[in-house]
Write an enzyme that holds these catalytic residues in place. Structure first.
Site, PDB file in Angstrom:
ATOM      1  N   HIS A  84      -6.103  -6.805  -2.291  1.00 44.36           N
ATOM      2  CA  HIS A  84      -7.500  -6.800  -1.829  1.00 44.36           C
ATOM      3  C   HIS A  84      -8.128  -5.409  -2.048  1.00 44.36           C
ATOM      4  O   HIS A  84      -8.459  -4.712  -1.087  1.00 44.36           O
ATOM      5  CB  HIS A  84      -7.494  -7.176  -0.347  1.00 44.36           C
ATOM      6  CG  HIS A  84      -8.798  -7.697   0.167  1.00 44.36           C
ATOM      7  ND1 HIS A  84      -9.933  -6.924   0.259  1.00 44.36           N
ATOM      8  CD2 HIS A  84      -9.152  -8.918   0.624  1.00 44.36           C
ATOM      9  CE1 HIS A  84     -10.914  -7.647   0.768  1.00 44.36           C
ATOM     10  NE2 HIS A  84     -10.480  -8.845   0.987  1.00 44.36           N
ATOM     11  N   GLU A  88     -10.378  -8.230  -6.571  1.00 45.56           N
ATOM     12  CA  GLU A  88      -9.105  -8.554  -5.925  1.00 45.56           C
ATOM     13  C   GLU A  88      -8.258  -9.512  -6.777  1.00 45.56           C
ATOM     14  O   GLU A  88      -8.461 -10.734  -6.714  1.00 45.56           O
ATOM     15  CB  GLU A  88      -9.372  -9.177  -4.555  1.00 45.56           C
ATOM     16  CG  GLU A  88     -10.365  -8.414  -3.696  1.00 45.56           C
ATOM     17  CD  GLU A  88     -10.921  -9.247  -2.575  1.00 45.56           C
ATOM     18  OE1 GLU A  88     -10.300 -10.281  -2.226  1.00 45.56           O
ATOM     19  OE2 GLU A  88     -11.959  -8.886  -2.011  1.00 45.56           O
TER      20      GLU A  88
HETATM   21  O1  TA6 Z   1     -11.525 -11.342  -0.251  1.00 42.49           O
HETATM   22  C1  TA6 Z   1     -12.769 -11.653   0.295  1.00 42.49           C
HETATM   23  C2  TA6 Z   1     -12.577 -12.102   1.731  1.00 42.49           C
HETATM   24  O2  TA6 Z   1     -11.770 -13.245   1.794  1.00 42.49           O
HETATM   25  C3  TA6 Z   1     -13.943 -12.315   2.363  1.00 42.49           C
HETATM   26  O3  TA6 Z   1     -14.212 -13.681   2.581  1.00 42.49           O
HETATM   27  C4  TA6 Z   1     -13.856 -11.506   3.648  1.00 42.49           C
HETATM   28  O4  TA6 Z   1     -13.320 -12.281   4.701  1.00 42.49           O
HETATM   29  C5  TA6 Z   1     -12.914 -10.394   3.205  1.00 42.49           C
HETATM   30  O5  TA6 Z   1     -11.907 -11.067   2.481  1.00 42.49           O
HETATM   31  C6  TA6 Z   1     -12.391  -9.501   4.314  1.00 42.49           C
HETATM   32  O6  TA6 Z   1     -11.474 -10.193   5.108  1.00 42.49           O
HETATM   33  P1  TA6 Z   1     -10.846  -9.388   6.356  1.00 42.49           P
HETATM   34  O7  TA6 Z   1      -9.862 -10.340   6.990  1.00 42.49           O
HETATM   35  O8  TA6 Z   1     -10.178  -8.164   5.791  1.00 42.49           O
HETATM   36  O9  TA6 Z   1     -11.991  -8.999   7.236  1.00 42.49           O
END
Ligand code: TA6
Length: 320
Positions: free
Chosen positions: A192, A294
């Site tokens: 991520h 990501e």
């Molecule tokens: O990767 C994108 C995502 O899935 C978004 O939908 C948002 O939820 C982001 O990840 C951040 O997630 P987190 O659990 O780190 O707040």
């Protein structure tokens, strides 16, 4: 002492080793930093094996990290490169194995073990010691550092090896998942990555033209990408694509992201409202200076039988 008129001249002193990368632990053993002789560096928090900093030779930071990011292990890090395993996103109600897990799983909320470092010549430049350094981290179902919520919700025997390799002009992160259980398990993997940009309104993302994607800000509808991407509002898309993803700003290529065995790539920017809604997202206008690209395998499930392994990697190159 017996004179030996013909004694061989002294051996030429072994030429000094070129400057070597350094690897240091923080005093509280929560962080490990590796630095190349030419100045490039990475810092990894053992909590989540989260890369929280990647700097080039001029100490310019390449990853975005919220100024309110928790680095004390009380919640996933907001920024850097959090690891997503064994599930991406909210636990899917219809998937029994992962339906009780926290969002994005437990890899990012477990304390990983530092397994060691290795260096290698990344090119022949002996003078500057143009080396690379690889840091290895491990997490297993038997590990003390495993998030207890994860252990309870996903009781499979597994082993993860996460490698972070710093070269002068790129950073590679690679994850190997091994099923040590008698039972098969399904998993998803994603890196991520929060990339740092100057002004998101000047950023374009190319390389995804004609790729299909799930648009999570439009009822998870499936669409096809046409041309390059500009971020003009909350953006949350799961692409299925091959080839490099290129992030440019003001016409200059900042990053080229290539993937190995990771068929998906998520493009995410929370924009104004979502940034406001995240307590650990600071400054609130920080969405202007970040873009998540990501790489992952999240479109479906990797089903690993007993003894099977899955490996996926990303390489983020600076520039083209
Ligand atoms: O990767 C994108 C995502 O899935 C978004 O939908 C948002 O939820 C982001 O990840 C951040 O997630 P987190 O659990 O780190 O707040």
């Amino acid at each position: 002492m017996v004179e030996r008129p013909n004694k061989p001249s002294s051996l030429v002193a072994t030429p000094g080793l070129p400057p070597q990368p350094t690897v240091n632990f923080s005093d509280d053993n929560s962080l490990v930093t590796a630095t190349l002789p030419t100045g490039e560096s990475i810092t990894v928090l053992l909590y989540g094996a989260t890369v929280i900093s990647w700097k080039d030779s001029s100490s310019t930071e390449k990853l975005w990290l919220s100024s309110a990011a928790k680095l004390d292990g009380t919640k996933p890090v907001r920024g850097g490169i959090p690891l997503v395993f064994p599930v991406f996103g909210p636990p899917p109600a219809g998937h029994a194995q992962t339906s009780s897990l926290p969002q994005h799983g437990f890899a990012r909320t477990s304390r990983w073990e530092f397994l060691g470092k290795s260096t290698s010549e990344s090119s022949g430049d002996q003078q500057t010691g143009d080396l690379s350094v690889k840091l290895d981290f491990g997490l297993s179902s038997a590990a003390d550092g495993l998030d207890p919520k994860g252990k309870a919700a996903w009781p499979f025997k597994f082993n993860l090896i996460y490698s972070v390799t710093l070269n002068r002009r790129d950073l590679t992160t690679s994850l190997v998942v091994t099923n040590d259980d008698e039972r098969a398990f399904d998993c998803q993997v994603l890196m991520h990555t929060y990339l740092k940009v100057k002004d998101i309104t000047n950023v374009t993302i190319s390389g995804l033209d004609s790729s299909s994607y799930v648009d999570k800000v439009d009822a998870a509808s499936t669409k096809t990408q046409s041309g390059e991407i500009r971020i003009e509002g909350e953006t949350d898309r799961v692409y299925t694509a091959d080839g490099p993803v290129i992030v440019s700003e003001g016409g200059k290529t900042l990053f080229t992201v290539t993937r190995d065995n990771l068929s998906n790539v998520v493009v995410w920017n929370p924009w104004v409202e979502k940034a406001k809604g995240m307590g650990d997202f600071e400054p609130k206008d920080g969405y202007k200076e970040m873009l998540c690209v990501e790489p992952g395998s999240v479109g479906g499930w990797q089903t690993l039988e007993k003894g099977d392994a899955f490996e996926g990697a990303q390489t983020i190159a600076l520039g083209a």
